[in-house]
Design a protein around this motif. Structure first.
Motif, PDB file in Angstrom:
ATOM      1  N   GLY A  75      30.467  27.981  27.107  1.00  0.00           N
ATOM      2  CA  GLY A  75      31.859  28.204  26.729  1.00  0.00           C
ATOM      3  C   GLY A  75      32.118  29.414  25.860  1.00  0.00           C
ATOM      4  N   LEU A  76      31.245  30.412  25.947  1.00  0.00           N
ATOM      5  CA  LEU A  76      31.467  31.627  25.149  1.00  0.00           C
ATOM      6  C   LEU A  76      32.054  32.751  25.971  1.00  0.00           C
ATOM      7  CD1 LEU A  76      28.161  31.588  23.090  1.00  0.00           C
ATOM      8  CD2 LEU A  76      30.467  31.435  22.139  1.00  0.00           C
ATOM      9  N   VAL A  77      32.044  32.599  27.264  1.00  0.00           N
ATOM     10  CA  VAL A  77      32.490  33.655  28.171  1.00  0.00           C
ATOM     11  C   VAL A  77      33.181  33.021  29.374  1.00  0.00           C
ATOM     12  CG1 VAL A  77      31.616  35.358  29.843  1.00  0.00           C
ATOM     13  CG2 VAL A  77      30.792  35.407  27.493  1.00  0.00           C
ATOM     14  N   ARG A  78      34.201  33.696  29.869  1.00  0.00           N
ATOM     15  CA  ARG A  78      34.911  33.238  31.066  1.00  0.00           C
ATOM     16  C   ARG A  78      34.592  34.125  32.245  1.00  0.00           C
ATOM     17  NH1 ARG A  78      41.311  32.951  29.982  1.00  0.00           N
ATOM     18  NH2 ARG A  78      41.310  32.895  32.250  1.00  0.00           N
ATOM     19  N   GLN A  79      34.522  33.527  33.414  1.00  0.00           N
ATOM     20  CA  GLN A  79      34.409  34.307  34.645  1.00  0.00           C
ATOM     21  C   GLN A  79      35.799  34.588  35.163  1.00  0.00           C
ATOM     22  OE1 GLN A  79      32.044  31.859  37.212  1.00  0.00           O
ATOM     23  NE2 GLN A  79      30.319  33.261  37.087  1.00  0.00           N
ATOM     24  N   VAL A  80      35.985  35.787  35.690  1.00  0.00           N
ATOM     25  CA  VAL A  80      37.292  36.163  36.221  1.00  0.00           C
ATOM     26  C   VAL A  80      37.112  36.700  37.635  1.00  0.00           C
ATOM     27  CG1 VAL A  80      39.338  37.576  35.837  1.00  0.00           C
ATOM     28  CG2 VAL A  80      38.010  36.781  33.878  1.00  0.00           C
ATOM     29  N   THR A  81      37.679  36.002  38.596  1.00  0.00           N
ATOM     30  CA  THR A  81      37.576  36.477  39.980  1.00  0.00           C
ATOM     31  C   THR A  81      38.967  36.786  40.499  1.00  0.00           C
ATOM     32  OG1 THR A  81      37.585  34.183  40.698  1.00  0.00           O
ATOM     33  CG2 THR A  81      35.467  35.267  40.592  1.00  0.00           C
ATOM     34  N   LEU A  82      39.234  38.042  40.701  1.00  0.00           N
ATOM     35  CA  LEU A  82      40.587  38.475  41.057  1.00  0.00           C
ATOM     36  C   LEU A  82      40.681  39.074  42.439  1.00  0.00           C
ATOM     37  CD1 LEU A  82      41.462  39.964  37.603  1.00  0.00           C
ATOM     38  CD2 LEU A  82      42.778  38.177  38.739  1.00  0.00           C
ATOM     39  N   ASP A  83      39.585  39.553  42.965  1.00  0.00           N
ATOM     40  CA  ASP A  83      39.632  40.145  44.301  1.00  0.00           C
ATOM     41  C   ASP A  83      38.304  39.932  45.004  1.00  0.00           C
ATOM     42  OD1 ASP A  83      37.972  41.812  42.987  1.00  0.00           O
ATOM     43  OD2 ASP A  83      39.222  43.607  43.169  1.00  0.00           O
ATOM     44  N   ARG A  84      38.169  40.543  46.175  1.00  0.00           N
ATOM     45  CA  ARG A  84      36.969  40.400  46.984  1.00  0.00           C
ATOM     46  C   ARG A  84      35.721  40.814  46.229  1.00  0.00           C
ATOM     47  NH1 ARG A  84      38.049  40.003  52.786  1.00  0.00           N
ATOM     48  NH2 ARG A  84      38.870  41.970  53.548  1.00  0.00           N
TER      49      ARG A  84
ATOM     50  N   ASP B  46      33.883  33.016  58.221  1.00  0.00           N
ATOM     51  CA  ASP B  46      32.841  32.369  58.996  1.00  0.00           C
ATOM     52  C   ASP B  46      33.356  31.104  59.689  1.00  0.00           C
ATOM     53  OD1 ASP B  46      29.953  32.739  59.459  1.00  0.00           O
ATOM     54  OD2 ASP B  46      29.913  30.634  58.820  1.00  0.00           O
ATOM     55  N   GLN B  47      34.167  30.342  59.003  1.00  0.00           N
ATOM     56  CA  GLN B  47      34.746  29.139  59.612  1.00  0.00           C
ATOM     57  C   GLN B  47      35.717  29.513  60.718  1.00  0.00           C
ATOM     58  OE1 GLN B  47      36.113  27.521  55.789  1.00  0.00           O
ATOM     59  NE2 GLN B  47      34.801  25.752  56.122  1.00  0.00           N
ATOM     60  N   VAL B  48      36.484  30.570  60.503  1.00  0.00           N
ATOM     61  CA  VAL B  48      37.397  31.046  61.539  1.00  0.00           C
ATOM     62  C   VAL B  48      36.584  31.441  62.777  1.00  0.00           C
ATOM     63  CG1 VAL B  48      39.034  32.847  62.196  1.00  0.00           C
ATOM     64  CG2 VAL B  48      39.159  31.810  59.917  1.00  0.00           C
ATOM     65  N   PHE B  49      35.500  32.137  62.537  1.00  0.00           N
ATOM     66  CA  PHE B  49      34.612  32.574  63.618  1.00  0.00           C
ATOM     67  C   PHE B  49      34.141  31.378  64.448  1.00  0.00           C
ATOM     68  CE2 PHE B  49      30.068  33.812  64.680  1.00  0.00           C
ATOM     69  CZ  PHE B  49      30.414  34.534  65.814  1.00  0.00           C
ATOM     70  N   ARG B  84      33.742  32.558  43.324  1.00  0.00           N
ATOM     71  CA  ARG B  84      32.709  33.525  43.678  1.00  0.00           C
ATOM     72  C   ARG B  84      32.507  33.651  45.181  1.00  0.00           C
ATOM     73  NH1 ARG B  84      29.111  34.830  39.199  1.00  0.00           N
ATOM     74  NH2 ARG B  84      27.828  33.046  38.667  1.00  0.00           N
ATOM     75  N   GLY B  85      32.746  32.587  45.887  1.00  0.00           N
ATOM     76  CA  GLY B  85      32.386  32.514  47.301  1.00  0.00           C
ATOM     77  C   GLY B  85      33.217  33.372  48.232  1.00  0.00           C
ATOM     78  N   ALA B  86      33.157  33.049  49.500  1.00  0.00           N
ATOM     79  CA  ALA B  86      33.812  33.835  50.542  1.00  0.00           C
ATOM     80  C   ALA B  86      35.335  33.768  50.424  1.00  0.00           C
ATOM     81  CB  ALA B  86      33.380  33.328  51.908  1.00  0.00           C
ATOM     82  N   THR B  87      35.971  34.848  50.821  1.00  0.00           N
ATOM     83  CA  THR B  87      37.429  34.916  50.853  1.00  0.00           C
ATOM     84  C   THR B  87      37.960  33.905  51.854  1.00  0.00           C
ATOM     85  OG1 THR B  87      37.297  37.277  50.409  1.00  0.00           O
ATOM     86  CG2 THR B  87      39.377  36.461  51.264  1.00  0.00           C
ATOM     87  N   ARG B  88      39.099  33.300  51.519  1.00  0.00           N
ATOM     88  CA  ARG B  88      39.725  32.339  52.411  1.00  0.00           C
ATOM     89  C   ARG B  88      41.011  32.936  52.955  1.00  0.00           C
ATOM     90  NH1 ARG B  88      38.669  26.985  51.214  1.00  0.00           N
ATOM     91  NH2 ARG B  88      36.780  26.628  50.014  1.00  0.00           N
TER      92      ARG B  88
END
Ligand SMILES: [Mn+2]
Ligand SMILES: [Mn+2]
Ligand SMILES: [Zn+2]
Ligand SMILES: [Zn+2]
Lengths: 148, 148
Positions: A75-84, B46-49, B84-88
Motif C-alpha cells: 500500500g505504498l504505491v499505486r498502479q496506474v493503467t491509462l492506455d495500451r 484474442d477472444q474476438v479472434f 495490466r492485461g489485454a485491451t478489451r
DNA sequence: ATTGTATTTAGAATAGTTCTAAATCTTGAC
DNA sequence: GTCAAGATTTAGAACTATTCTAAATACAAT
C-alpha cells in the motif's frame, strides 16, 4: 555506501508499511520508492529502472518489478493503467484522480475524486461497489497551448 | 458464403460509418463487429479472434487487430483498458461507464456517467478537459455471492 | 482487361511483463 | 559467532499482447 541497517533506520514509515505485509526494507525497495517520490510524473517500470540505476548501478529490471510489486502490495504505491502502453506507478497515496494528456501521454495528479455517494451510481442488483476510478482525458497546458 | 457486395448492402450503417473515414466494409470487418455485438462482454482481441473463426475460419489474428483498429477509428467501437492485461473492445457507443470485477475480471456496461459539469472538477490553469472516464471497481453479482 | 489502391494474411519483430534458478543477503536458533 | 532457513536479488529465458513487414488477394475506377 549506506549499509542496509543504517538506511533502513532512516526510513521508519517504509519499514513499518513493508513489515505489515511481512516484507523487509531493502536498499533496492528504498531506492525505487525514492525514485518515485523524487519525480512524481508516473513513470513506467522502465523509467524507474533507468532512474534507479544512477544511484544503484547494479540494480536489475527484475528487481525493479519485484520492488514495485512489493510497494504496491503493502500500500505504498499505486498502479496506474491509462492506455495500451506500460503500467505507470504513483507514490501519492492520497485519494486522487489522474489527468491524462491524450496528446503527449503525460499524467498529472488531480486532488479531487468522485466518491461513490457523490456520484449516486445506481448499480443493478447484486453488484458490490468498492471504489470509483476517475480518469480525466484532455490536453495538458503545454499541448493545449500548442493546439491553439 | 456471402459475397462482399451482398453482405455490405445488408449493413448500411456500418458501411457509412466506415466510408466516412475512407474505409470499406469488408466481410472481416463486418464479422468482427458482429462478434462484438453478439456477446457484449468486452472481449479481448484474442477472444474476438476465436469467436470470429467459427463463421470465418480463414481469418487471421492480424486481421482482427486491423479490423478492431478500423472500427475504433471510425467510431463504431471503443477500446477499454482496465488492467495490466489485454485491451478489451466494446461496441456500445452510448455514453456509459464500466464496472470491473476485481475478483474475476468481468466487465459490465453501466448506463450512467459522470459529466464534467456534474463532477465540478477544478483543474489547474491551462488544462483542457475533454471527457471523464469512470471505472467502477468492486464485485460482480456472482463473486459477491461467493464472497459472503 | 488493366492498373492502382485497399485489405488480408502469415510470420517476424517488438514491448512489457513474468518466470526460473542460481547467487547473495538477512534473521534467528544454537 | 556459526549455521540453517528463508527472503531477496539477479540475469536471462519465457511468455503475452501488439505491431510491423512483405507478399498475396480483392476491389474499384478507368
Ligand atoms: Mn497519481
Ligand atoms: Mn462497454
Ligand atoms: Zn500534453
Ligand atoms: Zn466477478
Amino acid at each position: 555506501m549506506l549499509t542496509h541497517s543504517k538506511s533502513a533506520k532512516s526510513d521508519g514509515p517504509l519499514t513499518e508499511a513493508l513489515a505489515h505485509s511481512g516484507l523487509r526494507l531493502t536498499p533496492q525497495r528504498q531506492q525505487v520508492h525514492e525514485v518515485l517520490r523524487e519525480k512524481m510524473d508516473h513513470p513506467t517500470a522502465d523509467q524507474v529502472f533507468m532512474r534507479a540505476k544512477h544511484k544503484m548501478p547494479e540494480i536489475s529490471m527484475a528487481t525493479v518489478y519485484n520492488c514495485l510489486d512489493a510497494l504496491v502490495t503493502c500500500g505504498l504505491v499505486r498502479q496506474v493503467t491509462l492506455d495500451r502502453g506500460a503500467t505507470r506507478y504513483c507514490p501519492n497515496m492520497q485519494d486522487h484522480s489522474h489527468f491524462y494528456c491524450d496528446e503527449c501521454g503525460s499524467v498529472y495528479d488531480i486532488l479531487q475524486t468522485i466518491s461513490p455517494e457523490d456520484a449516486d451510481i445506481k448499480l443493478p442488483r447484486g453488484f458490490r461497489l468498492k471504489n470509483i476510478e476517475t480518469n480525466l482525458h484532455g490536453l495538458c497546458p503545454d499541448c493545449a497551448a500548442k493546439a491553439k
